[in-house]
Design an enzyme around this catalytic site. Structure first.
Site, PDB file in Angstrom:
ATOM      1  N   ASN A 117       0.820  -1.224   0.000  1.00  0.00           N
ATOM      2  CA  ASN A 117       0.000   0.000   0.000  1.00  0.00           C
ATOM      3  C   ASN A 117       0.853   1.275   0.000  1.00  0.00           C
ATOM      4  OD1 ASN A 117       0.929  -0.094   2.599  1.00  0.00           O
ATOM      5  ND2 ASN A 117      -1.041  -0.605   3.527  1.00  0.00           N
ATOM      6  N   ARG A 256       3.014   6.255  12.141  1.00  0.00           N
ATOM      7  CA  ARG A 256       2.327   5.703  13.305  1.00  0.00           C
ATOM      8  C   ARG A 256       2.093   6.821  14.308  1.00  0.00           C
ATOM      9  NH1 ARG A 256       0.889   2.300  10.460  1.00  0.00           N
ATOM     10  NH2 ARG A 256       1.378   0.086  10.512  1.00  0.00           N
ATOM     11  N   GLN A 285      -5.603   2.840  18.427  1.00  0.00           N
ATOM     12  CA  GLN A 285      -6.607   2.751  17.370  1.00  0.00           C
ATOM     13  C   GLN A 285      -7.611   1.671  17.715  1.00  0.00           C
ATOM     14  OE1 GLN A 285      -3.999   4.360  13.599  1.00  0.00           O
ATOM     15  NE2 GLN A 285      -5.022   2.429  13.406  1.00  0.00           N
ATOM     16  N   HIS A 309      -7.668   5.868  10.122  1.00  0.00           N
ATOM     17  CA  HIS A 309      -6.530   5.185   9.474  1.00  0.00           C
ATOM     18  C   HIS A 309      -6.968   4.609   8.113  1.00  0.00           C
ATOM     19  CE1 HIS A 309      -2.778   2.469  10.200  1.00  0.00           C
ATOM     20  NE2 HIS A 309      -2.809   2.976   8.983  1.00  0.00           N
TER      21      HIS A 309
HETATM   22  P1  NAD Z   1      10.388   0.890   4.495  1.00  0.00           P
HETATM   23  O1  NAD Z   1      10.935  -0.197   5.350  1.00  0.00           O
HETATM   24  O2  NAD Z   1      10.466   0.744   3.022  1.00  0.00           O
HETATM   25  O3  NAD Z   1      11.079   2.276   4.898  1.00  0.00           O
HETATM   26  C1  NAD Z   1      11.205   2.695   6.205  1.00  0.00           C
HETATM   27  C2  NAD Z   1      12.474   3.517   6.311  1.00  0.00           C
HETATM   28  O4  NAD Z   1      12.493   4.157   7.588  1.00  0.00           O
HETATM   29  C3  NAD Z   1      13.746   2.675   6.221  1.00  0.00           C
HETATM   30  O5  NAD Z   1      14.577   3.187   5.203  1.00  0.00           O
HETATM   31  C4  NAD Z   1      14.390   2.836   7.596  1.00  0.00           C
HETATM   32  O6  NAD Z   1      15.793   2.834   7.570  1.00  0.00           O
HETATM   33  C5  NAD Z   1      13.849   4.183   8.011  1.00  0.00           C
HETATM   34  N1  NAD Z   1      13.938   4.440   9.445  1.00  0.00           N
HETATM   35  C6  NAD Z   1      13.760   3.578  10.475  1.00  0.00           C
HETATM   36  N2  NAD Z   1      13.975   4.211  11.639  1.00  0.00           N
HETATM   37  C7  NAD Z   1      14.277   5.502  11.332  1.00  0.00           C
HETATM   38  C8  NAD Z   1      14.602   6.635  12.109  1.00  0.00           C
HETATM   39  N3  NAD Z   1      14.691   6.556  13.455  1.00  0.00           N
HETATM   40  N4  NAD Z   1      14.860   7.792  11.470  1.00  0.00           N
HETATM   41  C9  NAD Z   1      14.830   7.859  10.124  1.00  0.00           C
HETATM   42  N5  NAD Z   1      14.536   6.824   9.327  1.00  0.00           N
HETATM   43  C10 NAD Z   1      14.260   5.645   9.942  1.00  0.00           C
HETATM   44  O7  NAD Z   1       8.865   1.075   4.964  1.00  0.00           O
HETATM   45  P2  NAD Z   1       7.689   1.824   4.195  1.00  0.00           P
HETATM   46  O8  NAD Z   1       6.977   0.867   3.322  1.00  0.00           O
HETATM   47  O9  NAD Z   1       8.222   3.076   3.621  1.00  0.00           O
HETATM   48  O10 NAD Z   1       6.715   2.126   5.429  1.00  0.00           O
HETATM   49  C11 NAD Z   1       7.146   2.952   6.488  1.00  0.00           C
HETATM   50  C12 NAD Z   1       6.126   2.957   7.602  1.00  0.00           C
HETATM   51  O11 NAD Z   1       4.931   3.607   7.158  1.00  0.00           O
HETATM   52  C13 NAD Z   1       5.641   1.580   8.041  1.00  0.00           C
HETATM   53  O12 NAD Z   1       6.532   0.952   8.928  1.00  0.00           O
HETATM   54  C14 NAD Z   1       4.333   1.909   8.691  1.00  0.00           C
HETATM   55  O13 NAD Z   1       4.524   2.258  10.044  1.00  0.00           O
HETATM   56  C15 NAD Z   1       3.846   3.134   7.928  1.00  0.00           C
HETATM   57  N6  NAD Z   1       2.723   2.793   7.022  1.00  0.00           N
HETATM   58  C16 NAD Z   1       1.531   3.396   7.248  1.00  0.00           C
HETATM   59  C17 NAD Z   1       0.452   3.070   6.456  1.00  0.00           C
HETATM   60  C18 NAD Z   1      -0.886   3.736   6.641  1.00  0.00           C
HETATM   61  O14 NAD Z   1      -1.890   3.215   6.161  1.00  0.00           O
HETATM   62  N7  NAD Z   1      -0.946   4.866   7.304  1.00  0.00           N
HETATM   63  C19 NAD Z   1       0.576   2.113   5.434  1.00  0.00           C
HETATM   64  C20 NAD Z   1       1.832   1.570   5.211  1.00  0.00           C
HETATM   65  C21 NAD Z   1       2.892   1.893   6.021  1.00  0.00           C
END
Ligand code: NAD
Length: 368
Positions: A117, A256, A285, A309
């Site tokens: 997503n 989050r 949530q 959400h």
């Molecule tokens: P991803 O794993 O591709 O990318 C996450 C990035 O965050 C990584 O590059 C990681 O190194 C970086 N990261 C981790 N800790 C960090 C920090 N302290 N400071 C800076 N960067 C940091 O994941 P993604 O697919 O891009 O998704 C990211 C997050 O988005 C998910 O873990 C989830 O919590 C959230 N998300 C939300 C929804 C929604 O419906 N709202 C949907 C999908 C994902």
């Protein structure tokens, strides 16, 4: 084996749109297939409180499937009770609702449908930026209330063009957000991440890595949070960190809710430190009726672009994460463990990803 599936209830909406797969009524479209494999499926939305269905049913479940939209919190206490639990599957992206260290300690695998997503969330982020920066909500409210006052809205309405925009987290979503923003002609696109993007990706997007978070925040007009929730991001956007942001910046968080300190955001919006806050993620949530993010406003009555959400659960996304969940189950049923590597959050007692923190303790768990 018994599979426990935790989703939100949709009521009549489930019938209105059969492709609304992520609800208890439509069960990710998986019931017939799971039963044809000889397994038992128990589906519920009742996930919180000591006597919840999740607490009762998890005791002898081998698989738990849940979504981040209506997350069953798989705490250490629940893991301790779930003696047969072998795998937790997130139908979506983001597995922070599972106590990952506790899962590793018990050798419970945690898988998610990585990428399912990310485009949906990136679109929502750009939309939220536009809604905040253009001051859309108060303008729309005026219209449906029968009013017409251009000045009241225009005094807090700006352009994205010419702004400095930064993402905390430059992974799948962060990259897609930046890519989608480039045509708006921002002044600069920045990102902060302990895992920098490959240089050719940076070049293609036209963004710059800033190794110091506070330095990045101090120059950004718009900040978007796109990193997972883990030990070092929990409560990261607190009063202290927010004090390093540019005065009057906009903050968008679809990562989050718990990455931001609830009351510190409210205070920053009230004081004008931030001009607006928007996103779709809450802690906990579903958000309680009295959650202050529902009602917070800036001094001119705008600055709130919160939704439930929903960003990652568009009908298109639901099809993708339902399919991805089925693929993970197929691999599990086969006993081969040859999952798509990007879907693995925890396996064999170790983290299978570096996205959940770069701290020492975490590194000790990351598979080599
Ligand atoms: P991803 O794993 O591709 O990318 C996450 C990035 O965050 C990584 O590059 C990681 O190194 C970086 N990261 C981790 N800790 C960090 C920090 N302290 N400071 C800076 N960067 C940091 O994941 P993604 O697919 O891009 O998704 C990211 C997050 O988005 C998910 O873990 C989830 O919590 C959230 N998300 C939300 C929804 C929604 O419906 N709202 C949907 C999908 C994902």
């Amino acid at each position: 084996m018994k599979i426990l599936l935790v989703l939100y209830d949709a009521g009549s909406h489930a019938k209105d749109e059969p492709r609304l797969l992520g609800c208890t009524e439509n069960e990710l479209g998986l019931r017939d297939w799971i039963e044809s494999q000889g397994h038992t499926l128990v589906t519920t939305s009742d996930k919180d409180g000591e006597n919840s269905t999740v607490d009762k049913e998890i005791v002898d479940a081998e698989i738990v499937i849940t979504t981040p939209f209506h997350p069953a919190y798989i705490t250490k206490e629940r893991i301790d009770k779930a003696k047969k639990l072998k795998i937790c599957i997130t139908a979506g992206v983001g597995s922070d609702h599972v106590d990952l260290d506790a899962a590793n300690a018990r050798d419970i695998a945690v898988l998610e449908v990585t990428g399912s997503n990310v485009q949906s969330v990136a679109e929502h982020v750009v939309m939220t930026m536009l809604v905040l920066v253009r001051n859309f909500v108060p303008a729309h409210e005026q219209i449906i209330e029968g009013g017409w006052n251009v000045a009241a809205v225009a005094k807090d309405s700006y352009d994205i063009e010419g702004k400095v925009i930064g993402t905390v987290g430059g992974g799948r979503i962060g990259q897609r957000v930046l890519k989608r923003l480039a045509p708006f002609n921002p002044m600069e696109l920045l990102y902060y991440d302990y895992q920098p993007m490959p240089k050719d990706v940076e070049k293609e997007i036209g963004c710059r890595h800033v190794p110091d978070l506070k330095e990045m925040l101090s120059v950004c007009d718009i900040v978007t949070i796109n990193c997972p929730l883990h030990d070092s991001t929990k409560g990261m956007f607190n009063k202290e960190l927010i004090s390093h942001m540019k005065d009057g910046a906009w903050l968008v968080n679809t990562a989050r809710g718990a990455i931001c300190v609830t009351d510190d955001i409210v205070e920053a919006l009230k004081s004008g430190k931030i001009r607006g806050y928007g996103g779709d993620v809450w802690n906990p949530q579903p958000a309680p009726k009295d959650h202050p993010w529902r009602y917070m406003r800036n001094k001119w009555g705008g600055g709130n672009a919160m939704t439930p959400h929903i960003s990652g659960t568009s009908i298109d996304a639901q099809g993708r994460y339902s399919e991805g969940t089925k693929n993970i189950l197929e691999v599990y049923f086969s006993g081969k463990q040859n999952y798509r590597p990007q879907d693995v959050i925890c396996i064999n007692g170790h983290y299978g990803t570096k996205a959940y923190g770069d701290d020492k303790e975490h590194k000790a768990h990351v598979s080599k």
